[in-house]
Design a protein around this motif. Sequence first.
Motif, PDB file in Angstrom:
ATOM      1  N   GLN A 117       0.836  -1.203   0.000  1.00  0.00           N
ATOM      2  CA  GLN A 117       0.000   0.000   0.000  1.00  0.00           C
ATOM      3  C   GLN A 117       0.870   1.251   0.000  1.00  0.00           C
ATOM      4  OE1 GLN A 117      -3.804   0.138   0.475  1.00  0.00           O
ATOM      5  NE2 GLN A 117      -3.228   2.072  -0.460  1.00  0.00           N
ATOM      6  N   ASP A 118       1.880   1.271   0.868  1.00  0.00           N
ATOM      7  CA  ASP A 118       2.734   2.448   1.015  1.00  0.00           C
ATOM      8  C   ASP A 118       3.722   2.616  -0.137  1.00  0.00           C
ATOM      9  OD1 ASP A 118       1.494   3.001   3.397  1.00  0.00           O
ATOM     10  OD2 ASP A 118       3.063   2.111   4.647  1.00  0.00           O
ATOM     11  N   LYS A 119       4.284   1.509  -0.599  1.00  0.00           N
ATOM     12  CA  LYS A 119       5.424   1.589  -1.513  1.00  0.00           C
ATOM     13  C   LYS A 119       5.081   1.409  -2.987  1.00  0.00           C
ATOM     14  CE  LYS A 119       7.863   2.210   2.126  1.00  0.00           C
ATOM     15  NZ  LYS A 119       8.360   3.583   2.429  1.00  0.00           N
ATOM     16  N   LEU A 120       3.938   0.812  -3.278  1.00  0.00           N
ATOM     17  CA  LEU A 120       3.552   0.626  -4.676  1.00  0.00           C
ATOM     18  C   LEU A 120       2.156   1.164  -4.983  1.00  0.00           C
ATOM     19  CD1 LEU A 120       4.824  -2.942  -5.758  1.00  0.00           C
ATOM     20  CD2 LEU A 120       5.669  -0.704  -6.527  1.00  0.00           C
ATOM     21  N   TYR A 121       1.176   0.790  -4.174  1.00  0.00           N
ATOM     22  CA  TYR A 121      -0.215   1.098  -4.514  1.00  0.00           C
ATOM     23  C   TYR A 121      -0.482   2.597  -4.538  1.00  0.00           C
ATOM     24  CZ  TYR A 121      -4.603  -1.217  -5.558  1.00  0.00           C
ATOM     25  OH  TYR A 121      -5.700  -1.725  -6.218  1.00  0.00           O
ATOM     26  N   ASN A 122      -0.027   3.288  -3.510  1.00  0.00           N
ATOM     27  CA  ASN A 122      -0.210   4.741  -3.467  1.00  0.00           C
ATOM     28  C   ASN A 122       0.634   5.455  -4.518  1.00  0.00           C
ATOM     29  OD1 ASN A 122      -2.003   4.389  -1.374  1.00  0.00           O
ATOM     30  ND2 ASN A 122      -0.562   4.944   0.237  1.00  0.00           N
ATOM     31  N   PRO A 123       1.948   5.169  -4.597  1.00  0.00           N
ATOM     32  CA  PRO A 123       2.767   5.873  -5.592  1.00  0.00           C
ATOM     33  C   PRO A 123       2.348   5.630  -7.042  1.00  0.00           C
ATOM     34  CG  PRO A 123       4.161   4.818  -3.946  1.00  0.00           C
ATOM     35  CD  PRO A 123       2.769   4.321  -3.712  1.00  0.00           C
ATOM     36  N   LEU A 124       1.826   4.432  -7.333  1.00  0.00           N
ATOM     37  CA  LEU A 124       1.404   4.138  -8.703  1.00  0.00           C
ATOM     38  C   LEU A 124       0.061   4.772  -9.043  1.00  0.00           C
ATOM     39  CD1 LEU A 124       2.426   0.370  -9.125  1.00  0.00           C
ATOM     40  CD2 LEU A 124       3.497   2.377 -10.168  1.00  0.00           C
ATOM     41  N   GLY A 125      -0.650   5.247  -8.033  1.00  0.00           N
ATOM     42  CA  GLY A 125      -1.928   5.891  -8.280  1.00  0.00           C
ATOM     43  C   GLY A 125      -2.981   4.932  -8.798  1.00  0.00           C
ATOM     44  N   MET A 126      -3.083   3.785  -8.153  1.00  0.00           N
ATOM     45  CA  MET A 126      -4.048   2.780  -8.608  1.00  0.00           C
ATOM     46  C   MET A 126      -5.466   3.355  -8.609  1.00  0.00           C
ATOM     47  SD  MET A 126      -2.154   0.287  -9.410  1.00  0.00           S
ATOM     48  CE  MET A 126      -1.051  -1.081  -9.008  1.00  0.00           C
ATOM     49  N   GLU A 127      -6.264   2.954  -9.605  1.00  0.00           N
ATOM     50  CA  GLU A 127      -7.591   3.536  -9.789  1.00  0.00           C
ATOM     51  C   GLU A 127      -8.666   2.882  -8.932  1.00  0.00           C
ATOM     52  OE1 GLU A 127      -8.768   4.406 -13.919  1.00  0.00           O
ATOM     53  OE2 GLU A 127      -6.720   3.844 -14.478  1.00  0.00           O
ATOM     54  N   TYR A 128      -8.484   1.600  -8.621  1.00  0.00           N
ATOM     55  CA  TYR A 128      -9.505   0.848  -7.895  1.00  0.00           C
ATOM     56  C   TYR A 128      -8.898   0.133  -6.699  1.00  0.00           C
ATOM     57  CZ  TYR A 128     -12.459   1.478 -12.034  1.00  0.00           C
ATOM     58  OH  TYR A 128     -13.203   2.014 -13.052  1.00  0.00           O
ATOM     59  N   ASP A 129      -9.732  -0.169  -5.727  1.00  0.00           N
ATOM     60  CA  ASP A 129      -9.282  -1.038  -4.639  1.00  0.00           C
ATOM     61  C   ASP A 129      -8.875  -2.395  -5.215  1.00  0.00           C
ATOM     62  OD1 ASP A 129      -9.988   0.953  -2.893  1.00  0.00           O
ATOM     63  OD2 ASP A 129     -11.697  -0.110  -2.005  1.00  0.00           O
ATOM     64  N   GLY A 130      -7.848  -2.982  -4.629  1.00  0.00           N
ATOM     65  CA  GLY A 130      -7.442  -4.336  -4.978  1.00  0.00           C
ATOM     66  C   GLY A 130      -7.447  -5.179  -3.715  1.00  0.00           C
ATOM     67  N   TYR A 131      -7.041  -6.417  -3.819  1.00  0.00           N
ATOM     68  CA  TYR A 131      -6.962  -7.228  -2.607  1.00  0.00           C
ATOM     69  C   TYR A 131      -6.041  -8.434  -2.798  1.00  0.00           C
ATOM     70  CZ  TYR A 131     -10.603 -10.251  -4.768  1.00  0.00           C
ATOM     71  OH  TYR A 131     -11.324 -11.075  -5.603  1.00  0.00           O
ATOM     72  N   TRP A 132      -5.525  -8.903  -1.667  1.00  0.00           N
ATOM     73  CA  TRP A 132      -4.751 -10.141  -1.586  1.00  0.00           C
ATOM     74  C   TRP A 132      -5.598 -11.222  -0.924  1.00  0.00           C
ATOM     75  CZ3 TRP A 132      -0.090 -11.186  -3.664  1.00  0.00           C
ATOM     76  CH2 TRP A 132       0.807 -10.144  -3.936  1.00  0.00           C
ATOM     77  N   LEU A 133      -5.486 -12.446  -1.392  1.00  0.00           N
ATOM     78  CA  LEU A 133      -6.066 -13.576  -0.680  1.00  0.00           C
ATOM     79  C   LEU A 133      -5.197 -13.902   0.529  1.00  0.00           C
ATOM     80  CD1 LEU A 133      -6.992 -16.017  -3.609  1.00  0.00           C
ATOM     81  CD2 LEU A 133      -8.317 -14.129  -2.649  1.00  0.00           C
TER      82      LEU A 133
END
Length: 409
Positions: free
Chosen positions: A249-265
Motif C-alpha cells: 500500500q505504502d510503496k507501490l499502490y499509493n505511488p502508482l496511483g491505482m484507480e480501484y481497490d485491490g486485494y490479496w487472498l
Amino acid sequence: MKTWKKIGLVLLFILIVCCIWLYPKYKMVNLTMHLFDEDKIVTNFRSFDSIWPVSVLEAPSNKHIYSEGTPLNLPESFQFEGKDYNIQNFIEDSWTTGLLVIQNDSIVYENYYLGNTESTRNISWSMAKSFISALTGIAIEEGHINSIEEYVEVYVPELKGTAYEGVRIKDVLQMSTGVKFNEDYADFFSDINRWGRGFAMGNSQDKFAATLEREVEPGTVCHYVSINTHVLGMILKRATGKTITEYMQDKLYNPLGMEYDGYWLLDGTNMEMVLGGLNLTLRDYAKAGSLFLHHGFLNGKQIVSEDWVKASTTPDAPHVQPGNEFGYGYQWWIPKSEQGEYMAMGVYGQYIYINPTTKTVIVKLSANPKYNESSYVPSSDFSTLEFFRAIALPFQENEKDEDLISIVE
C-alpha cells in the motif's frame, strides 16, 4: 428422559456450531476443487473475495489515469510456428477477459470480454510474483534487506534445517533454490495442488514451505517453484515489520496511483498468498508494466530503483538464460529477444508484456479452461508472445519514422 433431552440439545448445539465453523472451509475447498471447471472458471477468477478472506489495498486519492491515445486497430493475424492465426479468434479461443494496450503511456486499445468490465478485479496468479520482486527491491533500497547475497535464514530463522537453509535471496528471486517441487497443475497429486488444497483449508503457507526437500545445489538450475515466492514474502514481512498488504500500500499502490481497490487472498494465519493471490483491475496491472518500462520511475517519483529494474529483467547466469524456453530474472520471464522484452505471467492466461524498444505495455487477462492442454495453441505462452509482438511491431516502425523526422528537422 429430561437428561437425554438435555444431552440431545447439547449435541445438536455442538453440531450446529461445527457446521457454522466448517461451512466457510467447505465453500473454499469446493471452490478449489471446481476452480477451473469450464462453466465456472470465468466467474471464479473475478469472485475470490466472495469466498476467501482477503486484505484490501485501498485506491489512493491521487489516481493515475492513462490518457487516451489514437485508437489501435488490432492486426488481422499473426504467425506462430509457420502458421497464421486470426487475432480475434485467438482472443476468443484463449478465453480472454480483458485486453489492454498502452503505447507511449496512452491507452490505444482496451476491451473486455465474458462479462468483465473496467472495474473487475481479476486474479493475477503468478503475475503477483513480479510485484513481490519490486517490493523486494524497494526493501533493499530502504535498508530493510542488506543484500540478495544473504541467506534466507538470516531473515527467516524458522527455515533453518529445511531445504531453504543456505539458499541466497538471489537464488529465491531467480527460481534457483534447488528445492524439489512438482508445479504441474494438471496432476492432482502435484506439490502445487497439495499446497492449493491446504491453502483452501486455511493451512499455514509458512509451515508448508518448511516441509519441502532439497533436490539440487542452489544457484545451479532454474526450476520453477511457486513456494519460493512465498519465502520472499516471509523475508519481506520479517525485514520490514509490516504485512505485505501494508508495505505494498505504502510503496507501490499509493505511488502508482491505482484507480480501484485491490486485494490479496489470505491463508488461515492471515498471510498473503504472495505467489499468486493478487486481484487488480486490467488498468492497474498495466501500471506495473509502465513503472518498469520507465525504469522504476512513474508519476514524478523513482518508486523502484533503476538498478533493480535492470537487474530484475536481465538474466545474469547461464542457468537462467533464454533459449528454447523463457529465461528468468528476478520473478520476471525473459524471452529470447532483440528488443529487450520481458513479461509477468500467470497460469490460465494472465500476462503483462513490456517492450522497451517499442515503448509498449500489453496486459491480457484470461480464464482459459484448456490451459493444461499442451497441444492447444491458444494456451501456449510462446503463441501469446507472438500475439503480443504482432501488436507491438507496428509501433517499432512508428518509432523509426519519428526518429527520422527528428533527424531531418
